[in-house]
Design a protein around this motif. Structure first.
Motif, PDB file in Angstrom:
ATOM      1  N   HIS A   1      30.440  25.183  63.834  1.00  0.00           N
ATOM      2  CA  HIS A   1      29.007  24.984  63.722  1.00  0.00           C
ATOM      3  C   HIS A   1      28.689  23.580  64.186  1.00  0.00           C
ATOM      4  O   HIS A   1      29.288  22.631  63.725  1.00  0.00           O
ATOM      5  CB  HIS A   1      28.577  25.132  62.266  1.00  0.00           C
ATOM      6  CG  HIS A   1      28.877  26.480  61.715  1.00  0.00           C
ATOM      7  ND1 HIS A   1      28.009  27.526  61.811  1.00  0.00           N
ATOM      8  CD2 HIS A   1      29.977  26.953  61.089  1.00  0.00           C
ATOM      9  CE1 HIS A   1      28.550  28.590  61.250  1.00  0.00           C
ATOM     10  NE2 HIS A   1      29.746  28.270  60.811  1.00  0.00           N
ATOM     11  N   PHE A   2      27.746  23.461  65.094  1.00  0.00           N
ATOM     12  CA  PHE A   2      27.362  22.114  65.515  1.00  0.00           C
ATOM     13  C   PHE A   2      25.985  21.793  64.955  1.00  0.00           C
ATOM     14  O   PHE A   2      25.207  22.695  64.636  1.00  0.00           O
ATOM     15  CB  PHE A   2      27.402  21.980  67.035  1.00  0.00           C
ATOM     16  CG  PHE A   2      26.542  22.968  67.757  1.00  0.00           C
ATOM     17  CD1 PHE A   2      27.040  24.210  68.119  1.00  0.00           C
ATOM     18  CD2 PHE A   2      25.228  22.664  68.064  1.00  0.00           C
ATOM     19  CE1 PHE A   2      26.241  25.122  68.771  1.00  0.00           C
ATOM     20  CE2 PHE A   2      24.431  23.572  68.717  1.00  0.00           C
ATOM     21  CZ  PHE A   2      24.936  24.813  69.073  1.00  0.00           C
ATOM     22  N   ALA A   3      25.711  20.468  64.848  1.00  0.00           N
ATOM     23  CA  ALA A   3      24.464  20.042  64.201  1.00  0.00           C
ATOM     24  C   ALA A   3      23.250  20.498  64.999  1.00  0.00           C
ATOM     25  O   ALA A   3      23.312  20.660  66.218  1.00  0.00           O
ATOM     26  CB  ALA A   3      24.465  18.526  64.055  1.00  0.00           C
ATOM     27  N   HIS A   4      22.131  20.668  64.301  1.00  0.00           N
ATOM     28  CA  HIS A   4      20.957  21.331  64.879  1.00  0.00           C
ATOM     29  C   HIS A   4      20.322  20.599  66.040  1.00  0.00           C
ATOM     30  O   HIS A   4      19.573  21.181  66.796  1.00  0.00           O
ATOM     31  CB  HIS A   4      19.902  21.534  63.782  1.00  0.00           C
ATOM     32  CG  HIS A   4      19.267  20.245  63.348  1.00  0.00           C
ATOM     33  ND1 HIS A   4      17.918  20.054  63.332  1.00  0.00           N
ATOM     34  CD2 HIS A   4      19.805  19.080  62.944  1.00  0.00           C
ATOM     35  CE1 HIS A   4      17.644  18.829  62.913  1.00  0.00           C
ATOM     36  NE2 HIS A   4      18.776  18.226  62.659  1.00  0.00           N
ATOM     37  N   HIS A   5      20.578  19.269  66.163  1.00  0.00           N
ATOM     38  CA  HIS A   5      19.872  18.541  67.216  1.00  0.00           C
ATOM     39  C   HIS A   5      20.662  18.480  68.519  1.00  0.00           C
ATOM     40  O   HIS A   5      20.227  17.830  69.455  1.00  0.00           O
ATOM     41  CB  HIS A   5      19.501  17.148  66.737  1.00  0.00           C
ATOM     42  CG  HIS A   5      20.655  16.384  66.184  1.00  0.00           C
ATOM     43  ND1 HIS A   5      21.254  16.701  64.980  1.00  0.00           N
ATOM     44  CD2 HIS A   5      21.341  15.338  66.669  1.00  0.00           C
ATOM     45  CE1 HIS A   5      22.235  15.857  64.758  1.00  0.00           C
ATOM     46  NE2 HIS A   5      22.312  15.039  65.757  1.00  0.00           N
TER      47      HIS A   5
ATOM     48  N   GLU B   1      41.492  24.322  61.020  1.00  0.00           N
ATOM     49  CA  GLU B   1      40.096  24.135  61.426  1.00  0.00           C
ATOM     50  C   GLU B   1      39.951  23.802  62.897  1.00  0.00           C
ATOM     51  O   GLU B   1      38.852  23.856  63.443  1.00  0.00           O
ATOM     52  CB  GLU B   1      39.462  23.013  60.599  1.00  0.00           C
ATOM     53  CG  GLU B   1      39.207  23.397  59.162  1.00  0.00           C
ATOM     54  CD  GLU B   1      38.510  22.283  58.403  1.00  0.00           C
ATOM     55  OE1 GLU B   1      37.711  21.554  59.004  1.00  0.00           O
ATOM     56  OE2 GLU B   1      38.791  22.148  57.198  1.00  0.00           O
ATOM     57  N   PHE B   2      41.059  23.391  63.557  1.00  0.00           N
ATOM     58  CA  PHE B   2      40.921  22.906  64.928  1.00  0.00           C
ATOM     59  C   PHE B   2      41.450  23.909  65.937  1.00  0.00           C
ATOM     60  O   PHE B   2      42.320  24.717  65.638  1.00  0.00           O
ATOM     61  CB  PHE B   2      41.649  21.578  65.092  1.00  0.00           C
ATOM     62  CG  PHE B   2      41.202  20.544  64.099  1.00  0.00           C
ATOM     63  CD1 PHE B   2      39.865  20.187  64.015  1.00  0.00           C
ATOM     64  CD2 PHE B   2      42.110  19.964  63.227  1.00  0.00           C
ATOM     65  CE1 PHE B   2      39.435  19.252  63.091  1.00  0.00           C
ATOM     66  CE2 PHE B   2      41.683  19.028  62.295  1.00  0.00           C
ATOM     67  CZ  PHE B   2      40.350  18.668  62.226  1.00  0.00           C
ATOM     68  N   GLY B   3      40.902  23.828  67.129  1.00  0.00           N
ATOM     69  CA  GLY B   3      41.333  24.696  68.218  1.00  0.00           C
ATOM     70  C   GLY B   3      40.633  24.269  69.484  1.00  0.00           C
ATOM     71  O   GLY B   3      39.934  23.250  69.488  1.00  0.00           O
ATOM     72  N   PRO B   4      40.777  25.019  70.552  1.00  0.00           N
ATOM     73  CA  PRO B   4      40.162  24.647  71.823  1.00  0.00           C
ATOM     74  C   PRO B   4      38.643  24.457  71.701  1.00  0.00           C
ATOM     75  O   PRO B   4      38.046  23.666  72.422  1.00  0.00           O
ATOM     76  CB  PRO B   4      40.477  25.825  72.743  1.00  0.00           C
ATOM     77  CG  PRO B   4      41.580  26.564  72.088  1.00  0.00           C
ATOM     78  CD  PRO B   4      41.525  26.287  70.630  1.00  0.00           C
ATOM     79  N   GLU B   5      38.022  25.179  70.748  1.00  0.00           N
ATOM     80  CA  GLU B   5      36.574  25.101  70.565  1.00  0.00           C
ATOM     81  C   GLU B   5      36.162  23.794  69.914  1.00  0.00           C
ATOM     82  O   GLU B   5      35.084  23.270  70.179  1.00  0.00           O
ATOM     83  CB  GLU B   5      36.124  26.237  69.631  1.00  0.00           C
ATOM     84  CG  GLU B   5      36.157  27.594  70.242  1.00  0.00           C
ATOM     85  CD  GLU B   5      34.992  27.777  71.188  1.00  0.00           C
ATOM     86  OE1 GLU B   5      33.881  27.421  70.778  1.00  0.00           O
ATOM     87  OE2 GLU B   5      35.217  28.247  72.310  1.00  0.00           O
ATOM     88  N   TYR B   6      36.980  23.305  69.016  1.00  0.00           N
ATOM     89  CA  TYR B   6      36.561  22.199  68.171  1.00  0.00           C
ATOM     90  C   TYR B   6      37.765  21.376  67.724  1.00  0.00           C
ATOM     91  O   TYR B   6      38.605  21.850  66.965  1.00  0.00           O
ATOM     92  CB  TYR B   6      35.839  22.753  66.939  1.00  0.00           C
ATOM     93  CG  TYR B   6      35.450  21.697  65.942  1.00  0.00           C
ATOM     94  CD1 TYR B   6      34.490  20.740  66.283  1.00  0.00           C
ATOM     95  CD2 TYR B   6      36.017  21.644  64.683  1.00  0.00           C
ATOM     96  CE1 TYR B   6      34.138  19.763  65.380  1.00  0.00           C
ATOM     97  CE2 TYR B   6      35.658  20.665  63.772  1.00  0.00           C
ATOM     98  CZ  TYR B   6      34.714  19.730  64.129  1.00  0.00           C
ATOM     99  OH  TYR B   6      34.358  18.759  63.232  1.00  0.00           O
ATOM    100  N   PHE B   7      37.833  20.140  68.234  1.00  0.00           N
ATOM    101  CA  PHE B   7      38.915  19.250  67.805  1.00  0.00           C
ATOM    102  C   PHE B   7      38.418  17.803  67.755  1.00  0.00           C
ATOM    103  O   PHE B   7      39.204  16.865  67.814  1.00  0.00           O
ATOM    104  CB  PHE B   7      40.120  19.379  68.747  1.00  0.00           C
ATOM    105  CG  PHE B   7      39.781  19.186  70.188  1.00  0.00           C
ATOM    106  CD1 PHE B   7      39.841  17.929  70.760  1.00  0.00           C
ATOM    107  CD2 PHE B   7      39.384  20.266  70.981  1.00  0.00           C
ATOM    108  CE1 PHE B   7      39.509  17.741  72.080  1.00  0.00           C
ATOM    109  CE2 PHE B   7      39.050  20.074  72.306  1.00  0.00           C
ATOM    110  CZ  PHE B   7      39.104  18.815  72.859  1.00  0.00           C
ATOM    111  N   THR B   8      37.087  17.649  67.633  1.00  0.00           N
ATOM    112  CA  THR B   8      36.476  16.312  67.689  1.00  0.00           C
ATOM    113  C   THR B   8      37.136  15.298  66.745  1.00  0.00           C
ATOM    114  O   THR B   8      37.518  14.216  67.203  1.00  0.00           O
ATOM    115  CB  THR B   8      34.966  16.404  67.387  1.00  0.00           C
ATOM    116  OG1 THR B   8      34.430  17.512  68.118  1.00  0.00           O
ATOM    117  CG2 THR B   8      34.254  15.136  67.748  1.00  0.00           C
ATOM    118  N   PRO B   9      37.297  15.598  65.449  1.00  0.00           N
ATOM    119  CA  PRO B   9      37.851  14.571  64.566  1.00  0.00           C
ATOM    120  C   PRO B   9      39.250  14.110  64.986  1.00  0.00           C
ATOM    121  O   PRO B   9      39.556  12.921  64.917  1.00  0.00           O
ATOM    122  CB  PRO B   9      37.904  15.261  63.195  1.00  0.00           C
ATOM    123  CG  PRO B   9      36.931  16.363  63.281  1.00  0.00           C
ATOM    124  CD  PRO B   9      36.950  16.822  64.697  1.00  0.00           C
ATOM    125  N   VAL B  10      40.077  15.045  65.443  1.00  0.00           N
ATOM    126  CA  VAL B  10      41.428  14.659  65.862  1.00  0.00           C
ATOM    127  C   VAL B  10      41.349  13.716  67.051  1.00  0.00           C
ATOM    128  O   VAL B  10      42.016  12.672  67.090  1.00  0.00           O
ATOM    129  CB  VAL B  10      42.247  15.908  66.243  1.00  0.00           C
ATOM    130  CG1 VAL B  10      43.717  15.548  66.372  1.00  0.00           C
ATOM    131  CG2 VAL B  10      42.068  17.001  65.218  1.00  0.00           C
TER     132      VAL B  10
END
Ligand SMILES: [Cu+2]
Lengths: 216, 534
Positions: free
Chosen positions: A12-16, A182-191
């Protein structure tokens, strides 16, 4: 905020933001800006170092010989290894290999703890020998500016050490999240962001080591 | 154009009544609410700092003791300076007004990192409270500059104030980072860099300074803390260190900090003057570049605060020369504003009155800045009331006048009501007159050699000091009057339309007060921010 939108993937990404990629990009710019201000945060210490070294080279030469360059070199190798495992961890997270991510992040934590242990022994040795910041300095030396070197030494390595501690906390946090898959190709920003931070911390040490330990 | 139903919906769904209760404010991630929280907090600190100013001015009514002893006097000017710089003027326009307006002018729903924005607010507040709490646990008397070696030796709770300033600096860095990413990543479709409102350009330049200069002061204050805790000696000559190095670090931040205060002020003036002159801003590109010119030069002039510190003659000469260059981009801005007004149809509403006051006081402040940059004059004027008057003309006259211009300009947007025009104009005149009555005499006293910060003064300065003190109470009266009527307007003012001034920037396209997520639909930009005739 509860206003989140769903992408086809999990994250889920933030609304803005337009999409997850937009969010990732923005976070990355933010992290680079943060590291830029970190450079300026360390800068005054480097300026103080340059100032006192250029006016009192003999004191810095004497002081540097009082440091154990072998321990410093060992720690440099430890931190470079930790940067390497961190990079492997980021790579594994990007490919969604959860167990590998956890493994590499755990190794990174292990290396940074080794670094701190070595640092602890160095500090206790210095403290026993009276090689302390100028106000408490009690070691017999030839040059009267030598204590200032140790003030700078403790401020620089101490500030760096605090960054290492914070780094350990951050890596532990993303390790726990990696464990939750929680991480994968879709979402790994914090890492990715913690990785950037960790490389920066290593880079600071790579400058500190020769400047402090290797004056000959 | 508004049917009843849209009006109803605006009534129900604006950011002020989107959710209710104090907790919904304190935990809100909405940039507008965070901006409002900053605004109220900063105004409370402004009141506290103002009370200290009045204490200082009252004590200076006559030579020797008027009503407090010398130590209390030293503490009073320290708190006045520290509160006003670190807690009030630095965050005032960027963190309060900027927080509310910047995302809206970009056509975004929020800043890039809303949670970080809220965290910054609490970091700022904890820093501010840490500094204020020292009033009760051992007061500080270093002046806001914390010069070594005095700040190492003096008693009191100096460490708490240092820690407070450190935290507030950290908050400023995080806010700046947040805004920079927002400007880069969250501009509305069609809002190219060359269509950005100049307020955004000014905030952007400010944020760069905040990000690059603030870390330096943060570390310096940290070193000073360790200096007090364990005697690291870097700034302490008795331990082999160098107190002047502290001054270099301090001014490396604190000179650019002056532009953290004044560039957002210029940004507001950039918005107000074209709107109330009904003319496109003169030289948009030049106005934007000038801001970055000022920001750039601001990093290499810090030595002009240290002409008498014993730094080398060559350094003095170079710093003096570069400082004069600041006048070039500043001059470009002044002429740009005047040229914008030339042959415009000028409306003298309150925001415009404040903008004109700004032009006047900032001109005086800027020109006396050139006096001070001149080496031989500086040596005569260093640490006199001339310097005090100069920086009050730029920082108070400049930043506060522009803040009030912006506060009245955007008041309809913030509150959804129009402010009451006549009392607001009276407030502006009172403040403007009070300001000049306070600080013009200080130029005269400074030229005649009266040093700043002293408790006592020779009797021949009594009259001028008394004029100055009367002026300071006039400012206080004008400001209290202004804010009193702003509060009354929130209840009694007429309902504000979407765009009461006929401005072109995006924040005026949404309802007043704006929706929870700013706009009903994503705005698309097709014309420039000051394009009134196409
Ligand atoms: Cu300056």
């Amino acid at each position: 905020m509860s206003h989140t939108q769903t992408t086809p993937g999990k994250h889920h990404f933030a609304h803005h933001f337009k999409d997850a990629h937009h969010e990732f990009d923005s976070c990355k710019v933010g992290m680079w800006l943060f590291l830029l201000q970190e450079v300026l945060f360390f800068a005054p210490l480097f300026v103080a170092y340059s100032l006192f070294r250029s006016t009192h080279p003999e004191a810095f030469l004497e002081a540097s010989h009082l440091l154990n360059w072998k321990l410093g070199a060992f720690n440099t190798a430890v931190l470079i290894s930790s940067s390497f495992t961190m990079a492997l961890g980021v790579n594994a997270a990007q490919r969604g290999l959860h167990r590998k991510t956890v493994k590499y992040l755990a190794l990174t934590i292990l290396f940074s703890i080794i670094f701190l242990i070595v640092k602890y022994f160095e500090y206790t040795h210095k403290i026993h020998a009276g090689l302390l910041p100028a106000g408490m300095f009690s070691h017999p030396v030839q040059h009267d500016k030598t204590p200032i070197f140790f003030s700078i030494y403790f401020m620089m390595t101490g500030l760096h050490g605090i960054h290492v501690l914070i780094g350990i906390g951050l890596i532990f946090w993303i390790m726990m999240r990696a464990k939750n898959e929680e991480f994968g190709p879709e979402y790994f920003t914090p890492v990715e962001l913690v990785g950037l931070y960790w490389h920066f911390v290593d880079l600071v040490w790579i400058y500190l080591f020769p400047l402090l330990y290797l004056i000959r | 154009m508004y049917s009843d139903t849209t009006a109803d919906q605006e009534e129900k769904n604006n950011y002020l009544n989107h959710s209710k209760g104090i907790k919904s404010w304190l935990t809100s991630l909405d940039h507008k609410r965070i901006g409002v929280m900053y605004l109220f907090s900063i105004l409370i600190f402004f009141l506290v700092g103002g009370i200290f100013a009045l204490i200082v001015r009252t004590e200076l009514w006559g030579p020797t003791k008027t009503f407090i002893d010398a130590n209390t006097y030293n503490q009073a000017f320290t708190y006045h300076g520290t509160i006003m710089t670190f807690m009030v003027i630095l965050p005032l326009i960027p963190s309060a007004i900027g927080n509310i307006i910047l995302p809206m002018q970009l056509g975004a729903k929020d800043v890039a990192f809303p949670r970080l924005n809220l965290i910054s607010y609490y970091v700022y507040m904890s820093g501010a409270l840490l500094a204020v709490v020292t009033l009760f646990v051992g007061r500080v008397d270093t002046g806001w500059t914390f010069y070594t070696p005095y700040s190492i030796r003096t008693g009191g709770a100096t460490i708490l104030v240092l820690a407070g300033a450190f935290l507030m600096g950290f908050a400023a860095i995080l806010t700046a980072l947040n805004f920079i990413v927002t400007v880069h990543k969250l501009r509305a479709p069609g809002l190219t860099w060359s269509k950005l409102p100049l307020f955004i350009w000014c905030l952007y330049a400010t944020n760069i300074i905040q990000m690059l200069a603030t870390p330096v002061i943060a570390l310096t204050l940290m070193l000073l803390t360790f200096e007090r805790l364990m005697g690291i000696g870097i700034f302490d000559a008795t331990l082999g260190g160098d107190p002047v190095l502290f001054q270099h670090f301090f001014w490396f931040y604190s000179h650019p900090a002056v532009y953290i205060m004044i560039l957002p002020a210029m940004g507001i003036i950039n918005e107000v003057i074209p709107v109330f002159s009904r003319k496109t801003i003169f030289g948009y590109g030049g106005m934007a570049v000038a801001v970055f010119g000022i920001a750039l030069v601001s990093f290499v002039v810090w030595g002009h605060h240290m002409f008498t510190s014993g730094q080398s003659e060559t350094a003095n000469f170079i710093f003096s020369l570069i400082t004069m260059f600041v006048a070039v981009p500043t001059g470009i801005k002044m002429f740009g504003w005047i040229a914008t007004m030339y042959q415009g149809s000028i409306r003298l509403d309150t925001p415009m009155l404040y903008a004109l006051s700004f032009l006047f006081v900032f001109l005086v402040g800027g020109l006396t800045g050139v006096f001070l940059a001149t080496l031989p004059l500086n040596v005569h004027l260093t640490d006199t009331y001339f310097v005090v008057a100069h920086f009050h003309y730029t920082m108070v006259g400049g930043a506060i006048m522009a803040f009030l211009a912006g506060l009245h300009y955007w008041y309809p947007k913030f509150v959804g009501k129009m402010y009451l025009e006549i009392p607001a104009r009276i407030g502006c005149v009172l403040t403007f007159v009070g300001f000049n009555v306070t600080f013009l005499p200080q130029f005269v006293m400074g030229i005649r050699g009266l040093p700043r910060r002293y408790y006592d003064y020779p009797p021949e300065f009594t009259q001028l000091n008394q004029v100055s003190t009367v002026g300071s109470f006039l400012i206080a009266f004008g400001l209290l009057w202004t804010f009193l009527f702003l509060i009354i307007s929130a209840y009694k003012g007429p309902k504000a339309p979407r765009n009461p001034w006929g401005a072109n920037t995006l924040e005026w396209q949404t309802s007043s007060p704006p929706y929870h997520e700013n706009f009903e639909t994503q705005p698309i930009v097709t014309k420039g921010p000051y394009d009134y005739h196409s």
